[in-house]
Design an enzyme around this catalytic site. Sequence first.
Site, mmCIF file in Angstrom:
data_model
loop_
_atom_site.group_PDB
_atom_site.id
_atom_site.type_symbol
_atom_site.label_atom_id
_atom_site.label_comp_id
_atom_site.label_asym_id
_atom_site.label_seq_id
_atom_site.Cartn_x
_atom_site.Cartn_y
_atom_site.Cartn_z
ATOM 1 N N SER A 39 0.849 -1.192 0.000
ATOM 2 C CA SER A 39 0.000 0.000 0.000
ATOM 3 C C SER A 39 0.891 1.252 0.000
ATOM 4 C CB SER A 39 -0.963 -0.025 1.190
ATOM 5 O OG SER A 39 -1.969 0.961 1.045
ATOM 6 N N ASP B 111 -8.704 -4.733 -6.308
ATOM 7 C CA ASP B 111 -8.342 -3.714 -5.324
ATOM 8 C C ASP B 111 -9.163 -2.443 -5.547
ATOM 9 O OD1 ASP B 111 -7.108 -1.892 -3.623
ATOM 10 O OD2 ASP B 111 -5.087 -2.604 -4.061
ATOM 11 N N HIS C 34 -7.074 -5.391 -1.826
ATOM 12 C CA HIS C 34 -5.958 -4.600 -1.305
ATOM 13 C C HIS C 34 -5.190 -5.434 -0.282
ATOM 14 C CE1 HIS C 34 -3.906 -0.808 -1.045
ATOM 15 N NE2 HIS C 34 -4.002 -0.775 0.264
#
Length: 655
Positions: free
Chosen positions: A476, A563, A595
């Site tokens: 991330s 995602d 994600h």
Amino acid sequence: MNDSALIPRAHFFGNPARRRPVISPDGRWIAWLAPVDGVANIWIAERERPEDARPLTFDKGRGPGAPAFAQDGRHLLFLKDADGDENTHVYALDIETGAIRDLTPLPGARCGVMAASRLVPDSILVRINDHDPRFHDIYSIEIATGRRTLVERNDAGYAGYWADSRHVLRLARLSRSEGGAVVRRRDKAGSWVDWLDIPADDMNTTSLSHLDAAGRTLYLYDSRGRDTAALVAMDLAGGEATVLAEDARADVDAMLIDGDTYAPIAWASGYERRRYHALDQRFAADIAALDAANIGDWSPASLTNDLSYWIVTTQSDTRPGVAWIYDRVSRRLEKLFESRPELAGASLARVHPVRIEARDGLEMVAYLSLPPASDKTAEAASPRTAAPLPLVLVVHGGPATRDHFGFDPEAQWLANRGYAVLKVNYRGSLGFGKAFLSAGNGQWGLAMSDNLDDAVDWAIAAGIADPARIAITGGSYGGYAVLAALTRAPDKYACGVDLVGPSDLETLIATIPPYWEVMRKAFLRSVGDPSTPDGLASLKDRSPLHRAGEIRRPLLIGHGANDPRVKQAEADQMAAAMQANGIPVTYALFSDEGHGFGRPENAICFAGLEESFLSLHLGGQAEALEFDALEASSMRLLMGGEGLVQASTAATSAP
């Protein structure tokens, strides 16, 4: 097990034997997640007979979310999305019949439990965004039947609501267009009136927790007028505030709550390590008993309504999670389970909390894990190794989260492969006060990246890291930090591993999920604002995609096709730019992930690819990547990687 033996990846990234335990409000039942045919599902047992546990769900995909007992004594509640799309639904599971009901059968909606009260045991308040994907309406749902009643249509665009113990909405928070927020209180006439102001700098460090049982006092974590968030009680009528607990170095971030009054009875904060402290002296002896039990760092995971039984989860740096049942009457601890019993007796790495000074004098809390055979810290006042080691700098996501002390599967896996592992709480990390957090605003790819480089320089100067063998990895925001590091310090890192990281800050902002609208302004304060020419120019300059030509070192990318936060296009465009510039890139896409990894098979497979990649470029050990592991995952190699898979499958060991 000797120090050089490779511990199977599955022992770190596979399904734990059991995890996420909860106890029913009356103390009769205990539930947890455990595998059924390789998929984590919900199990249940009577508290007095945990050996007779039985599964209640038999999901074949990603599995249900962590269970929570409803107050009706009959149902378990859990959330579940579809292949990582984050459109979670709320499900009710009947303990007696095993029947499962989707309480929110609304395609494309994102739902969640807002409130559950012992005074309204047969229903829950639920957030649903089917009316406007940006904002959640509030419904009351009858658990046994699924009957849904609208409580509040959120036409005002409130970011959240707070209800009293009878499920009456009392407070709502509205984000201001200029930044910050206002908390509104419902007056006697039923109108929402401004009550409490939250400045922009306090948005991530001031949060409302709950109302007391009488509905007269609000408890919140409050950083207004101070740096670190304190635990505060605020009178709902007059607005008077009383500080209940504070820590000058770290935010208060957790509390224990009395089952009858809903008043806090204990609180916790953690600079290097988290500790609980009693507020109500009736519980001081319980906290002292748990501290003295030699069970590692502990946290209360679930409590009965009368607080007679606690589920306590514990961990140390070298011992994975253990769950205990704590009997308050006898002050006796009984082990419920170990989450990863296969690691018992394994040679695991010690985690050393260290404080690193950034180039501008900022103190950063970091955690260093060293391979046991190389760890000579006991012979010195500070962490020391027998010789400089290849180092993996692992960057946490968020960025408004933090790394903690404790058992860390990723760090243990890398240390077992022969790497020193460094995790640093760089500026912009949460938990160290609002000044530390705000110091990251607009600093993506700038001072935040400098902090990471400073941490690496510290490890080199301390003789821990070999400067020629350093990798940077992260997910991330951590994935963004990897890409930024390879563009801005192209010779500092030997390679990088980016998992679900954004490559273009402009496209990241343009594609954030609709339900992030309520925190959009705070997000732009952190990343940068594209609405002005200067802001847009800064975003472009700090976007790794636009500097891809400066990368000279190999990159491994992993991404989930579903995602919703960082779209697949972020990985596609970065991999294409690398390929166009002739820089080695391996790009792995997972069709059933969002994600991050929800399926252990995918986590295990990507870890296999990653350790082969790190072994090639840093020289550590790697476990063979078996064909069965590839087949079990949804991984597709869109670019490169053939040599890595062949090398890993062929068998790799210490060079």
